[in-house]
Design an enzyme around this catalytic site. Sequence first.
Site, short mmCIF file in Angstrom:
data_model
loop_
_atom_site.label_atom_id
_atom_site.label_comp_id
_atom_site.label_asym_id
_atom_site.label_seq_id
_atom_site.Cartn_x
_atom_site.Cartn_y
_atom_site.Cartn_z
CG PHE A 145 -1.96 1.24 1.25
CD1 PHE A 145 -2.78 1.23 0.56
CD2 PHE A 145 -1.38 2.61 1.75
CE1 PHE A 145 -3.76 2.29 0.25
CE2 PHE A 145 -2.24 3.62 1.45
CZ PHE A 145 -3.43 3.48 1.07
CG ASP A 230 5.68 4.05 1.69
OD1 ASP A 230 5.77 4.74 2.70
OD2 ASP A 230 4.94 3.84 0.85
CE LYS A 259 -1.08 7.00 6.73
NZ LYS A 259 -0.55 5.98 5.78
#
Length: 404
Positions: A145, A230, A259
Site C-alpha cells: 500500500f 516507504d 503521516k
Amino acid sequence: MTNLDTASIRVVALEDERLAHNYHPLPVVIARGEGAWVTDVEGKRYLDLLSAYSALNFGHGHPAILEAAHEQLDRLTLTSRAYHNDRLGPFAAALAELAGKDMVLPMNTGAEAVETGIKVARAWGYRVKGITPDAATIIVADGNFHGRTTTIVGFSDDPQARDDFGPFAPGFVHVPFGDAAAIEAAIDESTAAVLIEPIQGEAGVIVPPEGYLRAVREITERHGVLMIADEIQSGLGRVGTTFACDREGVVPDVYLLGKALGGGILPLSAVVANADVLGVIRPGEHGSTFGGNPLAAAVGLRVVEMLASGEFQERALALGEHLGVKLAELVGSGVTSVRRAGLWAGVDIDPAFGTGREVAERLLARGVLVKDTHGQTIRIAPPLVVRATELDWAVEQLRVVLAG
Ligand SMILES: *Cc1c(COP(=O)(O)O)cnc(C)c1O
C-alpha cells in the site's frame, strides 16, 4: 448505526448525503481529542488505538506541537516555493540530520512523497545509471500500500484499489513481499529502484522475515539499484526505532516519510536522500504549491526535535513489548495470531468470533477505537503517549468482546 444518539445520527446522515462514499467510517462522531483519548459529540470518551493510521504518533493536541503551530500561525503560513521562507531550511536540515541524509524534498501527503520517489528514481535511472529512455522499471512488493493516486493504485494488487480506475502507468514489476531472492531475480539493466514498505501496514502489519531488509540492501547495492523505503506509516518512532529499517541496521537510499511528520496537525510528507540521488531533480521539474509551507515546516521541525531525543522510540519499544504480552494471552481465545513491531500490532480475529469490522464495532461500544483491515484483521497503533495501564484496559475490553 446502532448506539447512536440523535445528534450523532444527524451528523452521520448529513455526511451520508453530502460526502462521496469513499469511506465506511465506524459509527462515532468525534468532537475533541487530547493525548490518547477522544470525545464524541455526546461527551462519551474513547481510547484511540488507531492514531489516524500513525499520523497521531504524538497523540491529539501534543502541547509542544500545538505551541509550534500556534506561534507560526500568527507569523506566516504560506509563501509558495516561489520565495524562500525562514522555516523551511531549518526543518530540512533537522530532518536530513535525523535520517542521516543530505537533502529533503518536502511535499504534503504520503502519496505525493511516493510519486516524488518514483520520479526521483526514474530521473536517477536515466541521468546517473544510464537506463534507456522511458524504459526504467521499479520493483514493488505484492500486498503493498503506497497511496491512492492513479500511478500508485496501478501497482497495487488490491482489486478494491484498482478496479475501474485503469489504464495504469507501466514500469512496475511485482515480487512477493519478504522474498529477497525474488527481488534479485527480477532485477535487470532497466531496474531503477526497489520500492518497499519495511513493514506492510495496510496489509495488516506484515513483518517480513528477519534479515529481509538487510538482504534487500545488499542486493540493491550490488546491482546499482536504489532502495526506497516507504516509511510513511512505519517510520518516526512507531516501531521503537526512528525508522523501521533501523531494526535491521539498514540505511536505504531514499526514505519516504509522511503521516506523523505533520504532528497530527497538518499533512506533511518528505523524500529524504543523499545529494547524489535527490540532486538529480532540477528547478521546474517537480513541486507543490503547499509543499514546504512555513506552517508545516514549523510543525515538522518540532516533530523532528521531539524524535531526536529518542524518548518516543523508547516508549514505543517498552509499551509495545507490554502490549505484545497482553495480546499473546488472547491467542486461542478469539485471536488466531498477532504480528507486532514496536507499538504496532495486527491482530487476526478467528472468523467464528466475528469479522474485524464487527469486533471494531463491539470495541467502539466499550470505548475503544480500532480499525479493521482485510476482513479478519484489526490494527492497533496507539499514540506513543498512551500509558501501559490504558493498554491493559483496552486489551481487557478486547477480551470481553471476544468472550461475549
Ligand atoms: C498512508 C500511507 C501512504 C499514503 O499516505 P497519504 O497521506 O494517505 O497519501 C503511503 N504509504 C504508506 C506505507 C502508507 O501507510
